[in-house]
Design a protein around this motif. Structure first.
Motif, short mmCIF file in Angstrom:
data_model
loop_
_atom_site.label_atom_id
_atom_site.label_comp_id
_atom_site.label_asym_id
_atom_site.label_seq_id
_atom_site.Cartn_x
_atom_site.Cartn_y
_atom_site.Cartn_z
N ASP A 69 55.35 58.69 13.59
CA ASP A 69 55.43 57.29 13.15
C ASP A 69 56.52 56.54 13.91
N GLU A 70 57.68 57.17 14.04
CA GLU A 70 58.77 56.49 14.75
C GLU A 70 58.45 56.30 16.22
N LEU A 71 57.91 57.33 16.86
CA LEU A 71 57.61 57.25 18.28
C LEU A 71 56.49 56.25 18.56
N SER A 72 55.53 56.16 17.65
CA SER A 72 54.45 55.19 17.80
C SER A 72 54.94 53.77 17.57
N ALA A 73 55.67 53.56 16.48
CA ALA A 73 56.15 52.22 16.13
C ALA A 73 57.08 51.66 17.19
N SER A 74 57.86 52.51 17.83
CA SER A 74 58.81 52.06 18.86
C SER A 74 58.15 51.85 20.21
N GLY A 75 56.87 52.22 20.33
CA GLY A 75 56.16 52.07 21.59
C GLY A 75 56.47 53.16 22.61
N LYS A 76 57.14 54.20 22.17
CA LYS A 76 57.52 55.26 23.11
C LYS A 76 56.37 56.22 23.40
N VAL A 77 55.41 56.33 22.49
CA VAL A 77 54.25 57.20 22.69
C VAL A 77 53.01 56.45 22.23
N ARG A 78 51.98 56.45 23.07
CA ARG A 78 50.75 55.72 22.75
C ARG A 78 49.77 56.57 21.93
N ALA A 79 49.71 57.88 22.19
CA ALA A 79 48.74 58.73 21.51
C ALA A 79 49.31 60.15 21.40
N PHE A 80 48.72 60.92 20.47
CA PHE A 80 49.29 62.23 20.15
C PHE A 80 48.21 63.30 20.15
N GLY A 81 48.63 64.53 20.50
CA GLY A 81 47.72 65.66 20.47
C GLY A 81 48.48 66.95 20.26
N VAL A 82 47.80 68.06 20.48
CA VAL A 82 48.38 69.38 20.27
C VAL A 82 47.98 70.28 21.44
N SER A 83 48.48 71.50 21.42
CA SER A 83 48.03 72.49 22.40
C SER A 83 47.91 73.84 21.72
N ASN A 84 46.87 74.58 22.09
CA ASN A 84 46.67 75.96 21.63
C ASN A 84 46.63 76.09 20.12
N GLN A 85 46.09 75.08 19.44
CA GLN A 85 46.07 75.12 17.97
C GLN A 85 44.67 75.37 17.43
N THR A 86 44.62 76.00 16.26
CA THR A 86 43.38 76.33 15.58
C THR A 86 42.91 75.15 14.72
N PRO A 87 41.66 75.18 14.27
CA PRO A 87 41.20 74.10 13.39
C PRO A 87 42.07 73.89 12.16
N GLN A 88 42.48 74.97 11.49
CA GLN A 88 43.27 74.79 10.28
C GLN A 88 44.68 74.29 10.56
#
Length: 310
Positions: free
Chosen positions: A137-156
């Protein structure tokens, strides 16, 4: 170069990504040549991480020192970085403090005001999703990050995050090559008694990502296994390389393009993350972006890699 709009965003991306984890000891000219070659091929998506290099943000800083991007040049690129791995230990840290500190360090090292995408780098067993949500939330609201994801993660693991974060999870970076394809191979041999390939190890992550508009980013597309050497030209895979060589001749492209095309042919619309620092291999791999392998050819490569088609 095949491009598409990354689901959940307005970011137009190519289906091949240049990974920059090995540029720490490269000269300015070598880094510029590598990135320039990628851009000439239509690869405008660059993958970083805070732990790449000899020290924190080492490769990110090396990139910025070599390229010295202007504002207009920066806008022409999609820059992704990752956070969450702590080398001392090693261990993982998805706390609010660590994620925010890492992103601020990446921005300073890269000489930019924002990341297009931030990935959580491998799963943290001690993850507190409320902390991740607060950081996002902070990184998005400040404009520092446009989109988010993960790596090597399972569905759960992703579901746990999605219960708390308000931003869509747009990518999951997973190891995938013709010879390292359990995330694809298991589904082909589902319900086959006594066959190791049929064992579910990832919760059906490829299908999950397709169902939830999460783009799979395939890393180590030329590695035989987990950093144990490439399969291209290896005497460990004579049958596979014979098929690759024949298809290379048919399509008049290098072997790297066939290896990439095996991934890009998948209808999940995956991205392929290149880890090479050899410009010629980048050019060769880029030719696989939209190479139309037939269904029989795709399965022939799959079988030649040692997988079972029941």
């Amino acid at each position: 170069m095949k491009t598409f709009t990354l689901p959940g965003t307005d970011i137009v991306v190519p289906n091949i990504v240049l990974g920059l984890m090995r540029i720490q000891d490269k000269s300015d000219e070598e880094v510029r040549t590598l990135v320039g070659t990628a851009r000439d091929a239509g690869i405008t998506f660059l993958d970083h991480a805070d732990v790449y290099g000899s020290g924190p943000h080492g490769c990110e800083r090396r990139f910025a020192e070599a390229l010295r991007l202007t504002s207009s040049e920066r806008e022409q690129l999609v820059i992704q970085s990752k956070a969450g791995i702590v080398k001392d230990g090693p261990y993982f840290d998805f706390s609010y403090e660590h994620l925010v500190e890492s992103v601020n360090g990446s921005l300073e090292a890269l000489g930019t005001d924002y990341l297009d995408i931030l990935l959580l780098h491998r799963p943290d067993a001690l993850v507190e999703p409320e902390e991740v949500a607060r950081a996002f939330d902070e990184l998005s609201a400040s404009g520092k990050v446009r989109a988010f994801g993960v790596s090597n993660q399972t569905p759960q693991q992703i579901e746990l995050l999605r219960r708390h974060v308000s931003q869509p999870i747009v990518a999951n970076q997973l190891q995938l090559s013709i010879t390292h394809a359990p995330i694809v191979a298991q589904g082909v041999a589902a319900n086959m008694q006594g066959l190791d390939q049929s064992i579910v190890r990832d919760g059906g992550i490829v299908d999950y990502c397709r169902l939830h508009d999460i783009t799979v980013q395939a890393w180590s597309p030329f590695q035989a296994g987990f950093f144990d050497g490439p399969f291209l030209g290896s005497d460990r895979y004579p049958e596979l390389n014979a098929v690759i060589d024949r298809l290379s001749g048919k399509y008049d492209v290098p072997a790297e393009a066939i290896a990439v095309a095996w991934i890009t042919r998948h209808p999940a619309r995956m991205q392929v993350v290149l880890g090479t620092t050899t410009p010629e291999r980048v050019t060769a791999a880029a030719l696989g972006s939209d190479l139309p392998l037939t269904r029989p050819e795709w399965y022939e490569l799959f079988r030649a890699a040692g997988y079972t088609v029941p």
